[in-house]
Design an enzyme around this catalytic site. Structure first.
Site, PDB file in Angstrom:
ATOM      1  N   ARG A 114      22.318   5.613 -49.655  1.00 28.80           N
ATOM      2  CA  ARG A 114      22.162   4.252 -49.120  1.00 28.80           C
ATOM      3  C   ARG A 114      23.099   3.317 -49.863  1.00 28.80           C
ATOM      4  NH1 ARG A 114      16.796   2.035 -52.401  1.00 28.80           N
ATOM      5  NH2 ARG A 114      17.540   2.825 -54.378  1.00 28.80           N
ATOM      6  N   CYS A 118      30.978   0.448 -45.677  1.00 27.95           N
ATOM      7  CA  CYS A 118      32.211  -0.331 -45.797  1.00 27.95           C
ATOM      8  C   CYS A 118      31.893  -1.786 -45.465  1.00 27.95           C
ATOM      9  CB  CYS A 118      33.247   0.216 -44.817  1.00 27.95           C
ATOM     10  SG  CYS A 118      34.682  -0.873 -44.701  1.00 27.95           S
ATOM     11  N   GLU A 153      19.953  -4.967 -52.335  1.00 25.57           N
ATOM     12  CA  GLU A 153      20.747  -4.783 -53.563  1.00 25.57           C
ATOM     13  C   GLU A 153      22.216  -4.459 -53.296  1.00 25.57           C
ATOM     14  OE1 GLU A 153      18.684  -1.957 -56.069  1.00 25.57           O
ATOM     15  OE2 GLU A 153      17.446  -3.560 -56.886  1.00 25.57           O
ATOM     16  N   CYS A 158      34.323  -0.562 -51.480  1.00 21.25           N
ATOM     17  CA  CYS A 158      34.919   0.420 -50.580  1.00 21.25           C
ATOM     18  C   CYS A 158      36.440   0.305 -50.695  1.00 21.25           C
ATOM     19  CB  CYS A 158      34.463   0.135 -49.154  1.00 21.25           C
ATOM     20  SG  CYS A 158      35.251   1.205 -47.929  1.00 21.25           S
ATOM     21  N   CYS A 160      38.655   1.845 -48.446  1.00 13.17           N
ATOM     22  CA  CYS A 160      39.266   2.361 -47.215  1.00 13.17           C
ATOM     23  C   CYS A 160      40.482   1.512 -46.834  1.00 13.17           C
ATOM     24  CB  CYS A 160      38.244   2.377 -46.085  1.00 13.17           C
ATOM     25  SG  CYS A 160      37.941   0.765 -45.356  1.00 13.17           S
ATOM     26  N   CYS A 163      39.636  -2.089 -46.015  1.00  7.61           N
ATOM     27  CA  CYS A 163      39.343  -2.903 -47.204  1.00  7.61           C
ATOM     28  C   CYS A 163      40.627  -3.184 -47.990  1.00  7.61           C
ATOM     29  CB  CYS A 163      38.299  -2.218 -48.088  1.00  7.61           C
ATOM     30  SG  CYS A 163      36.644  -2.268 -47.357  1.00  7.61           S
ATOM     31  N   GLU A 317      11.152  -7.397 -56.642  1.00 10.25           N
ATOM     32  CA  GLU A 317      10.604  -6.070 -56.940  1.00 10.25           C
ATOM     33  C   GLU A 317      10.268  -5.994 -58.426  1.00 10.25           C
ATOM     34  OE1 GLU A 317      13.232  -2.837 -55.988  1.00 10.25           O
ATOM     35  OE2 GLU A 317      13.873  -3.739 -54.102  1.00 10.25           O
ATOM     36  N   TRP A 325      13.146   6.280 -62.621  1.00  9.90           N
ATOM     37  CA  TRP A 325      14.584   6.391 -62.925  1.00  9.90           C
ATOM     38  C   TRP A 325      14.963   5.972 -64.337  1.00  9.90           C
ATOM     39  CZ3 TRP A 325      16.446   1.585 -64.145  1.00  9.90           C
ATOM     40  CH2 TRP A 325      15.787   0.477 -63.583  1.00  9.90           C
TER      41      TRP A 325
END
Ligand code: GLA
Ligand code: ZN
Length: 683
Positions: A114, A118, A153, A158, A160, A163, A317, A325
């Site tokens: 997730r 781009c 978040e 990117c 590419c 970009c 959150e 984590w």
């Protein structure tokens, strides 16, 4: 003008993904009953729910979300609705692979994970707008809709072709001519001159990583591109729901770390959201630092977020128990959930929201803490802890209209400076530690209950009696002039080693450096000595010796006087701390890095001279107890928290009402370990 958030209660609730349970309506039914029992009043819906909302291109299914809205509204629960761009359905990247992010080596991602789209691909922007428009049309008028939660978040970049092309345009707009650009990037070095705009590429390990101006511009561009993507996302929402505020949840991660979230300049981003919200995951009860030390760092992160818009903010959150984590996912000790939750309120948050309300049955976050868990449902400590916080927030309801007490102390924090300093091929990478330095300067004020604002270089400095500007390596002429004017007009400034070295293009200042800075501090820096970790110097000041670590600037005095001198080395006897008087203000320069022992002594003097300590009606004899004040023009609320595992005693110098017990109390009061009490006094 920011669209205000309308709520008459503190928000308590969080991320809820019933899209995982659509074939089990009884689970959802039970969830809502449990939420009520836990005194939750808000659910955040739709984060990552895109494939359930648009199972195939252009075929929308809102029936399930309609039902969730109905269920929530039936019990008066408010809704924060998310746009789903944080994760895509498979059909989207199968049909339009350009929505997948490309890494800095030029490889395109496969579908997966997730937060990795781009930011430029027109089709992704179009698809995101289309679904956001549908959501706004369908839910914009629901009475329960409180706030838009945009994507999730934002972060990363990117590389590419689209970009890269956008970057080229950005660079061209900024520099106008190739000559300007070649000068700013100092491209005569190593035969790097551009002869055409098409030659510009983002930094990459297989291309350039050593052009400092390019590296920095790329980071600035990534922030701008992300904001541009965000602005594209919210267009239909602004059009259809102008009265519903928008937020993007910022990352505060684990405030114990000695760095702050790095990808995006939140000071810039914050101008585009109506209310700042952030995700807060301190690793309470870690084995390597005291709870009070982590509380100090968490307090700082709250102040950073509060300062972005200089107003109340939301905790979007936090975890009801542990995360999955951290390197070690420790359980909170009894009392810590309430302690950590109310700490946020004390600093000006108007919510305690969680990730997550119902634990997933499988996949990567199945073991992350939750209000309702797989294993034991509501029969958990976490559920009881959450319910207790729900009860606290109800009792604290009158506090909602207050703000954290106005700060007279500001610490400057600047993203460009952080990125530039870390990228500078100088000093020692291991010990630069800009953020840790800010934490160390903040510590004295936290321990003495003195409110602090964390300001950007564009903020007005005049409201503050004291401005602390540590390690400001990259400083513009404009900011140096601002500091000078601030001091001349009566402000008090503290700066440190490694300041004013390069301009905003990452080009070195010539000669004696920034003239305004020299005039302000009344010194000039000859050179900086970088110490190995096992090497130390010492300074003598206030009739005492203090250890010096890591950095020593060797300075010449101009108009400043020496307050403390180096004890050793070829610069023994030269100034390590200086004070300059300019106009009606003063500027101290801490030429060397010391421990917090020296900072405590130094700031104690300044706090006394400048009368920075609040006249509190509560006395403490323990630096692990923190007192934060929220107030309006009628009342002051004192949040008194014991961040230690020993009980603590405080003394009330006048009778105060305890908001939780509703009793007027005086004299000595006991705080349990990790205990919080809130007292109120009329003004
Ligand atoms: C982040 C994300 C959430 C979840 C939590 C877990 O903050 O926004 O979706 O992954 O972390 O702590
Ligand atoms: Zn791209």
């Amino acid at each position: 003008m920011a669209t205000p958030l309308h709520t008459n209660e503190f928000l308590h609730g969080g991320d809820y993904n019933p899209d995982q349970w659509l074939d089990h309506p009884e689970v959802i039914e039970q969830d809502f009953q449990d939420f009520k029992q836990a005194k939750l009043n808000t659910v955040t819906l739709g984060i990552f729910a895109w494939d359930k909302l648009e199972p195939s291109e252009g075929q929308y299914d809102f029936s399930w979300l309609d039902q969730i809205f109905d269920q929530a509204e039936a019990q008066g629960t408010k809704i924060i609705l998310s746009t789903p761009s944080g994760a895509r359905p498979r059909w989207l990247s199968e049909k339009y692979p350009e929505v997948l992010r490309v890494n800095e080596q030029g490889q395109r991602n496969q579908f997966g994970e997730r937060h990795n789209h781009c930011y430029t691909a027109p089709v992704y922007r179009e698809k995101v707008q289309a679904i956001n428009r549908q959501l706004a049309q369908r839910y914009g008028k629901r009475p329960s809709l409180l706030l838009w939660h945009i994507s999730n978040e934002y972060g990363g970049a990117c590389y590419c072709d689209l970009c890269q092309a956008a970057f080229r345009e950005w660079v061209q707009a900024k520099y106008q001519t190739l000559a300007n650009l070649n000068h700013a990037y100092w491209n005569a070095f190593w035969s790097h001159e551009y002869t055409s705009w098409d030659q510009i590429q983002a930094p990459s390990p297989s291309g350039d990583t050593g052009v400092m101006g390019l590296n920095l511009d790329w980071r600035r561009f990534v922030t701008d591109r992300t904001i541009d993507f965000f602005e594209n996302e919210i267009k239909p929402l602004r059009e259809l729901t102008p009265d519903i505020p928008v937020t993007a949840n910022f990352m505060g991660g684990n405030p114990s770390e000695s760095h702050v979230f790095y990808d995006l300049d939140y000071q810039k981003f914050a101008e585009h959201v109506d209310v700042v919200s952030w995700d807060s995951y301190p690793n309470w009860s870690n084995g390597y630092e005291s709870t009070a030390r982590l509380a100090m760092k968490t307090a700082l992160m709250n102040d950073v977020m509060r300062s972005l818009k200089h107003s109340n903010y939301l905790i979007m959150e936090s975890t009801p128990s542990q995360v999955n984590w951290h390197p070690f996912n420790r359980a909170k000790r009894p009392g810590m959930h309430e302690m950590g939750s109310l700490q946020q309120i004390a600093h000006g948050a108007d919510s305690v929201l969680y990730f997550q309300l119902h634990q997933s049955l499988g996949a990567s976050e199945m073991f992350h803490g939750s209000v309702v868990t797989n294993h034991r449902g509501t029969r958990t400590r976490a559920f009881n802890d959450v319910t207790k916080v729900g009860q606290d927030l109800q009792q604290l309801q009158p506090v909602l209209r207050t703000t954290r007490k106005t700060a007279k102390v500001a610490i400057v924090f600047d993203y460009d400076n952080m990125w530039a300093l870390d990228d500078a091929r100088n000093y020692a990478n291991e010990t630069k530690q800009y953020w840790r330095t800010i934490q160390e300067h903040y510590q004295y004020f936290w321990e003495h209950d003195i409110p602090v604002e964390i300001v950007s270089v564009t903020d007005d400095l005049t409201p503050y009696s004291l401005v602390i500007d540590p390690m400001h390596f990259m400083m513009s002429h404009a900011f140096a002039a601002k500091l000078k004017a601030y001091v001349e007009q009566g402000g008090h400034l503290v700066g440190t080693y490694i300041t004013g070295v390069v301009d905003e293009n990452f080009l070195a200042y010539q000669g004696d450096g920034l003239a305004d800075l020299q005039a302000t501090y009344g010194i000039s820096v000859q050179e900086t000595d970088t110490l190995y970790p096992q090497q130390h110097n010492a300074l003598t000041a206030y009739h005492q010796a203090y250890q010096i670590n890591d950095y020593c600037d060797v300075v010449d005095l101009a108009t400043a006087q020496s307050v403390g001198t180096y004890q050793k080395d070829f610069y023994a006897g030269t100034p390590a701390v200086t004070k300059n008087t300019l106009g009606t203000g003063t500027a101290h320069y801490l030429a060397a890095r010391t421990g917090t022992d020296f900072l405590a002594a130094f700031y104690e003097q300044l706090a006394t001279t400048l009368q920075l300590k609040l006249p509190l009606p509560i006395a403490k004899n323990n630096a692990h107890v923190a007192i934060q004040v929220r107030e309006d023009d009628q009342q002051s609320y004192y949040f008194v928290t014991n961040f230690s595992h020993q009980p603590a005693t405080i003394t009330l110098n006048q009778s105060l009402k305890n908001v939780f017990s509703d009793q007027v109390v005086s004299d000595q009061q006991e705080l349990t370990s990790y205990g919080v009490q809130v007292y109120v006094s009329k003004k």
